[in-house]
Design an enzyme around this catalytic site. Structure first.
Site, mmCIF file in Angstrom:
data_model
loop_
_atom_site.group_PDB
_atom_site.id
_atom_site.type_symbol
_atom_site.label_atom_id
_atom_site.label_comp_id
_atom_site.label_asym_id
_atom_site.label_seq_id
_atom_site.Cartn_x
_atom_site.Cartn_y
_atom_site.Cartn_z
ATOM 1 N N GLY A 177 -1.125 2.843 6.590
ATOM 2 C CA GLY A 177 -1.362 2.083 7.812
ATOM 3 C C GLY A 177 -0.781 0.682 7.821
ATOM 4 O O GLY A 177 -1.261 -0.179 8.549
ATOM 5 N N LYS A 178 0.265 0.445 7.046
ATOM 6 C CA LYS A 178 0.844 -0.895 7.003
ATOM 7 C C LYS A 178 1.505 -1.247 8.331
ATOM 8 O O LYS A 178 1.282 -2.323 8.882
ATOM 9 C CB LYS A 178 1.859 -0.988 5.851
ATOM 10 C CG LYS A 178 1.245 -0.676 4.512
ATOM 11 C CD LYS A 178 2.238 -0.795 3.375
ATOM 12 C CE LYS A 178 3.292 0.298 3.381
ATOM 13 N NZ LYS A 178 2.759 1.637 3.079
ATOM 14 N N THR A 179 2.302 -0.312 8.834
ATOM 15 C CA THR A 179 2.946 -0.540 10.124
ATOM 16 C C THR A 179 1.897 -0.718 11.214
ATOM 17 O O THR A 179 1.991 -1.611 12.058
ATOM 18 C CB THR A 179 3.839 0.655 10.483
ATOM 19 O OG1 THR A 179 4.580 1.029 9.334
ATOM 20 C CG2 THR A 179 4.769 0.321 11.608
ATOM 21 N N ASP A 222 0.506 23.374 -14.739
ATOM 22 C CA ASP A 222 -0.622 22.923 -15.549
ATOM 23 C C ASP A 222 -0.127 22.195 -16.788
ATOM 24 O O ASP A 222 -0.615 21.125 -17.132
ATOM 25 C CB ASP A 222 -1.457 24.130 -16.009
ATOM 26 C CG ASP A 222 -2.064 24.878 -14.836
ATOM 27 O OD1 ASP A 222 -2.252 24.236 -13.782
ATOM 28 O OD2 ASP A 222 -2.341 26.078 -14.976
ATOM 29 N N GLU A 271 -6.689 31.764 -12.584
ATOM 30 C CA GLU A 271 -7.520 30.892 -11.752
ATOM 31 C C GLU A 271 -8.977 30.938 -12.198
ATOM 32 O O GLU A 271 -9.663 29.915 -12.185
ATOM 33 C CB GLU A 271 -7.401 31.279 -10.272
ATOM 34 C CG GLU A 271 -6.004 31.084 -9.671
ATOM 35 C CD GLU A 271 -5.469 29.674 -9.833
ATOM 36 O OE1 GLU A 271 -6.268 28.703 -9.843
ATOM 37 O OE2 GLU A 271 -4.242 29.519 -9.968
ATOM 38 N N GLY A 298 0.830 -1.202 0.000
ATOM 39 C CA GLY A 298 0.000 0.000 0.000
ATOM 40 C C GLY A 298 0.852 1.235 0.000
ATOM 41 O O GLY A 298 2.029 1.196 0.370
ATOM 42 N N PRO A 299 0.280 2.367 -0.425
ATOM 43 C CA PRO A 299 1.043 3.613 -0.480
ATOM 44 C C PRO A 299 1.492 4.073 0.907
ATOM 45 O O PRO A 299 0.954 3.602 1.914
ATOM 46 C CB PRO A 299 0.066 4.612 -1.087
ATOM 47 C CG PRO A 299 -1.268 4.010 -0.937
ATOM 48 C CD PRO A 299 -1.090 2.543 -0.885
ATOM 49 N N PRO A 300 2.468 4.964 0.966
ATOM 50 C CA PRO A 300 2.961 5.443 2.261
ATOM 51 C C PRO A 300 1.836 6.011 3.110
ATOM 52 O O PRO A 300 0.946 6.678 2.583
ATOM 53 C CB PRO A 300 3.942 6.559 1.893
ATOM 54 C CG PRO A 300 4.274 6.350 0.472
ATOM 55 C CD PRO A 300 3.150 5.615 -0.153
ATOM 56 N N GLY A 301 1.869 5.724 4.380
ATOM 57 C CA GLY A 301 0.869 6.283 5.282
ATOM 58 C C GLY A 301 -0.459 5.572 5.258
ATOM 59 O O GLY A 301 -1.413 6.009 5.888
HETATM 60 P P1 ADP Z 1 2.714 3.031 6.548
HETATM 61 O O1 ADP Z 1 3.467 2.057 7.355
HETATM 62 O O2 ADP Z 1 1.755 2.391 5.576
HETATM 63 O O3 ADP Z 1 3.539 4.083 5.877
HETATM 64 P P2 ADP Z 1 1.713 3.802 9.090
HETATM 65 O O4 ADP Z 1 1.200 2.513 9.546
HETATM 66 O O5 ADP Z 1 3.015 4.235 9.621
HETATM 67 O O6 ADP Z 1 1.757 3.858 7.520
HETATM 68 O O7 ADP Z 1 0.593 4.904 9.363
HETATM 69 C C1 ADP Z 1 0.932 6.155 9.848
HETATM 70 C C2 ADP Z 1 -0.148 6.658 10.758
HETATM 71 O O8 ADP Z 1 -1.337 6.916 10.048
HETATM 72 C C3 ADP Z 1 -0.555 5.701 11.838
HETATM 73 O O9 ADP Z 1 0.274 5.793 12.925
HETATM 74 C C4 ADP Z 1 -1.981 6.145 12.162
HETATM 75 O O10 ADP Z 1 -1.942 7.226 13.070
HETATM 76 C C5 ADP Z 1 -2.476 6.666 10.852
HETATM 77 N N1 ADP Z 1 -3.307 5.669 10.173
HETATM 78 C C6 ADP Z 1 -3.068 5.081 8.984
HETATM 79 N N2 ADP Z 1 -4.057 4.255 8.646
HETATM 80 C C7 ADP Z 1 -4.945 4.290 9.640
HETATM 81 C C8 ADP Z 1 -6.188 3.625 9.884
HETATM 82 N N3 ADP Z 1 -6.710 2.769 9.019
HETATM 83 N N4 ADP Z 1 -6.819 3.905 11.024
HETATM 84 C C9 ADP Z 1 -6.317 4.790 11.909
HETATM 85 N N5 ADP Z 1 -5.180 5.423 11.747
HETATM 86 C C10 ADP Z 1 -4.479 5.200 10.624
HETATM 87 ZN ZN ZN Z 2 -3.088 26.886 -13.356
#
Ligand code: ADP
Ligand code: ZN
Length: 635
Positions: free
Chosen positions: A241-243, A534, A460, A236-239
């Site tokens: 929630g994989k970790t 653009d 704009e 999945g993309p960064p952020g």
């Molecule tokens: P990844 O490892 O995919 O880059 P992380 O697991 O580190 O992303 O997610 C970063 C933060 O985003 C988490 O600590 C949490 O606070 C928030 N987050 C991401 N996905 C969720 C989710 N499904 N529910 C609640 N919080 C989430």
């Molecule tokens: Zn523009």
């Protein structure tokens, strides 16, 4: 097969000063001895004439010793020492007789000295001549010190580094860089995160629920002869929630969680990666059942032979091989499950994905609107909220946001509210936070001349009007000419989520993106540099449509998209020169057509364009409702 290695555990007395004080004392004692010996000798320097006239010719000299061919040490006869001439050297420590040498002098050349000595004693009988001996002496204290000083310095330096590197919480030391870092969780803590902290992702949760079951009651599976999976890949993309998900699995099953990031395996020292992998697995096996989490596995698990430098490649290969060996090496029912995260499963080495390794894949996409609402609810919980805040509304305003972005919005909103000394976080704080995260910080201080401002306003307004008139474009929310980050103005749309984009939608998007540039052309008769972003977007999209998506008649239903990235890496194009020209032509035509269409729309709504631009110059920010007044309801 893999006996638990107890000695592998570190047991260091964390950098207590006792560690290096002995070195310090040793150096100190040496220094004292060195000075003491130097001082101790009652040993006076004289010159040749003094020696010749006052000592040698007075028959007071017992013997001389020539040391290292450069110093002459003079021994005075015992009875002569009683003379007042020798009073200063007769005794050591006041009471003890000085056995000599009593005096010394330096000579330039041994031969010259010997000649002078012969000449001085020429009238003496042989038995009256002074005895001469030759000694080669090494100053071993100086020798030893010249060794000890650099070694001592080096040791001090190492200890300094060691202490410095232990500054962080549980930090590591350069002496065991081969071991996996004591990062937050690599000690195998039980993670406090559970599934209730993970919002949305119901499907993914059901999938990982099975793993939790494996970890909790392995017997249920093994008694039927089933093998517990070893590797789970979270994609999945960064952020996204994989970790978080991996921690939640460990937390639900209440097993230790070991984590390391792929980039930590490959660091300064060559050969460290493999030993870190080994160490990590050993620790996890000791505490089985447990979970190993490897973040950014793509940094080690990339398809081989694509790195730029050969050395980095070797290091990666050996780390990857060690990882594969470890994964094959342990019995599936040990209870260790390896979870790995990546945002690109397609570039991973196929060897990693084979059965018995990372053969289970769980996809965590960016959350959709409902999931965003759930995530907002999780992160809104700890905040003190005003009644105006509705998670549904916020979810609608944050398309394309990842879970991490949402967590960020919530925190930012609370910060903004705190800065404005509000009693609770309200809706506006969230909108400001969203704007801030979308477009960077508002830069009120940026200086813009009135004529520039006019260009920006028309630009704009051009975007806004074109988007208003085309039905396949996401609805506009607001337009602003307040500079934010590096953009001078911006238009906000409320994207609807599409899984499939039709040709008509693509074309309308091209027109909207060109709206700014075309408005400038119409109004000022000349384009400006303000359309860079653009045009970049338009060009990329047009190439995408022609070369990858089969959306042009010139190229037809052919896609040169390469999901493996091999061509890109080799700087190769998968098509001929002629096709390349054809693609370029098709792209040009596509953009020209879009340009013409945009021009038509704007010319037709020239009054609307002027009115909107004027309103923008006046208010700087214009909402959907204002547009409805100017242009009428959107069809
Ligand atoms: P990844 O490892 O995919 O880059 P992380 O697991 O580190 O992303 O997610 C970063 C933060 O985003 C988490 O600590 C949490 O606070 C928030 N987050 C991401 N996905 C969720 C989710 N499904 N529910 C609640 N919080 C989430
Ligand atoms: Zn523009």
């Amino acid at each position: 097969m893999y006996p638990a290695k107890k000695e592998n555990q570190r047991n260091k007395p964390n950098g207590k000063p006792g560690k290096f004080s002995w070195i310090f004392y040793f150096l100190l004692v040496n220094l004292i001895i060195f000075f003491f010996i130097g001082k101790n000798q009652t040993f006076e320097e004289i010159t040749w004439p003094v020696f010749e006239n006052e000592m040698l010719l007075k028959h007071d000299v017992e013997k001389i010793d020539i040391v290292n061919k450069e110093t002459v040490e003079v021994y005075i006869k015992k009875d002569s020492l009683a003379k007042t001439r020798y009073k200063s050297v007769a005794k050591v420590f006041k009471n003890y007789a000085n056995t000599g040498p009593h005096y010394f002098f330096r000579i330039g050349s041994l031969e010259v000295f010997e000649q002078k000595l012969d000449k001085a004693q020429i009238n003496l009988a042989d038995n009256e001549k002074v005895a001469v001996s030759y000694t080669n002496r090494q100053n071993w204290w100086a020798g030893i010190l010249s060794w000890i000083f650099p070694i001592g310095l080096m040791l001090l330096f190492f200890f300094y580094l060691r202490r410095a590197s232990m500054g962080g919480p549980g930090g590591s030391s350069i002496f065991d860089f081969g071991k996996s870092r004591d990062a937050e969780y690599s000690k195998g803590k039980i993670s406090p995160v559970t599934f209730k902290d993970v919002a949305g992702y119901d499907e993914a949760k059901t999938e990982v629920m099975e793993i939790v079951e494996f970890l909790k009651n392995p017997g249920n599976f093994t008694k039927l002869g089933a093998k517990i999976p070893k590797g789970v890949l979270l994609v999945g993309p960064p952020g996204s929630g994989k970790t978080l998900m991996a921690k939640a699995v460990a937390g639900e099953a209440a097993v230790p969680f070991f984590s390391l990031s792929g980039s930590e395996f490959i660091e300064i020292f060559v050969g460290v990666g493999a030993s870190r992998v080994r160490d990590l697995f050993n620790k996890a096996k000791e505490k089985a059942p447990s979970i190993i989490f490897i973040d950014e596995i793509d940094t080690i698990g990339r398809v081989r032979g694509r790195a730029m430098s050969a050395q980095a490649n070797d290091e990666r290969d050996s780390t990857l091989n060690q990882l594969l060996t470890e994964m094959d090496g342990f019995d599936p029912n040990t209870g260790v499950i390896v979870m790995a995260a990546t945002n690109r499963a397609d570039i991973l080495d196929p060897a990693l994905l084979r059965a018995g390794r990372f053969d289970r894949h769980i996809y965590l996409e960016l959350p959709n609107k409902n999931e965003r609402e759930e995530i907002f609810k999780v992160h809104l919980k700890p905040l003190l909220l005003d009644k105006s805040v509705e998670s549904e509304l916020l979810a609608g305003q944050t398309p394309g946001f990842s879970g991490a972005d949402i967590a960020n919005v919530c925190n930012e909103a609370a910060l903004i509210a705190a800065r404005n000394k509000k009693a609770a976080v309200d809706k506006q704080d969230f909108f400001d936070a969203i704007d801030r995260i979308v477009a960077g910080l508002e830069k009120k201080s940026k200086i813009i001349t009135p004529s520039e401002k006019k260009i920006i306003a028309y630009h704009e307004a051009g975007h806004a009007i074109v988007s208003w008139m085309l039905k396949n474009v996401d609805p506009l929310v607001k337009v602003s000419i307040i500079p934010r980050g590096k953009s001078l103005g911006s238009a906000w749309y409320l994207p609807e989520e599409h899984q499939i984009i039709t040709l008509a939608q693509f074309s309308d998007q091209l027109c909207t993106a060109l709206g700014g540039r075309v408005a400038e052309e119409i109004v000022f008769n000349e384009p400006s540099s303000g359309a860079l972003d653009d045009l970049e977007k338009v060009t990329k999209q047009a190439y995408m449509m022609v070369a990858n998506l089969g959306l042009s008649s010139e190229i037809g239903n052919i896609s040169y998209y390469d999901s493996t990235g091999a061509y890109e890496a080799a700087f190769n194009k998968p098509y001929s020169e002629a096709t390349g020209q054809l693609i370029d032509q098709a792209v040009r035509k596509l953009i020209e057509t879009a340009h013409k269409r945009t021009e038509d729309i704007l010319l037709q709504h020239r009054t609307g364009l002027d009115n909107l631009a004027r309103l923008l110059l006046d208010k700087e920010i214009v909402y959907k409702e204002d547009l409805e007044q100017i242009l009428g309801k959107r069809v």
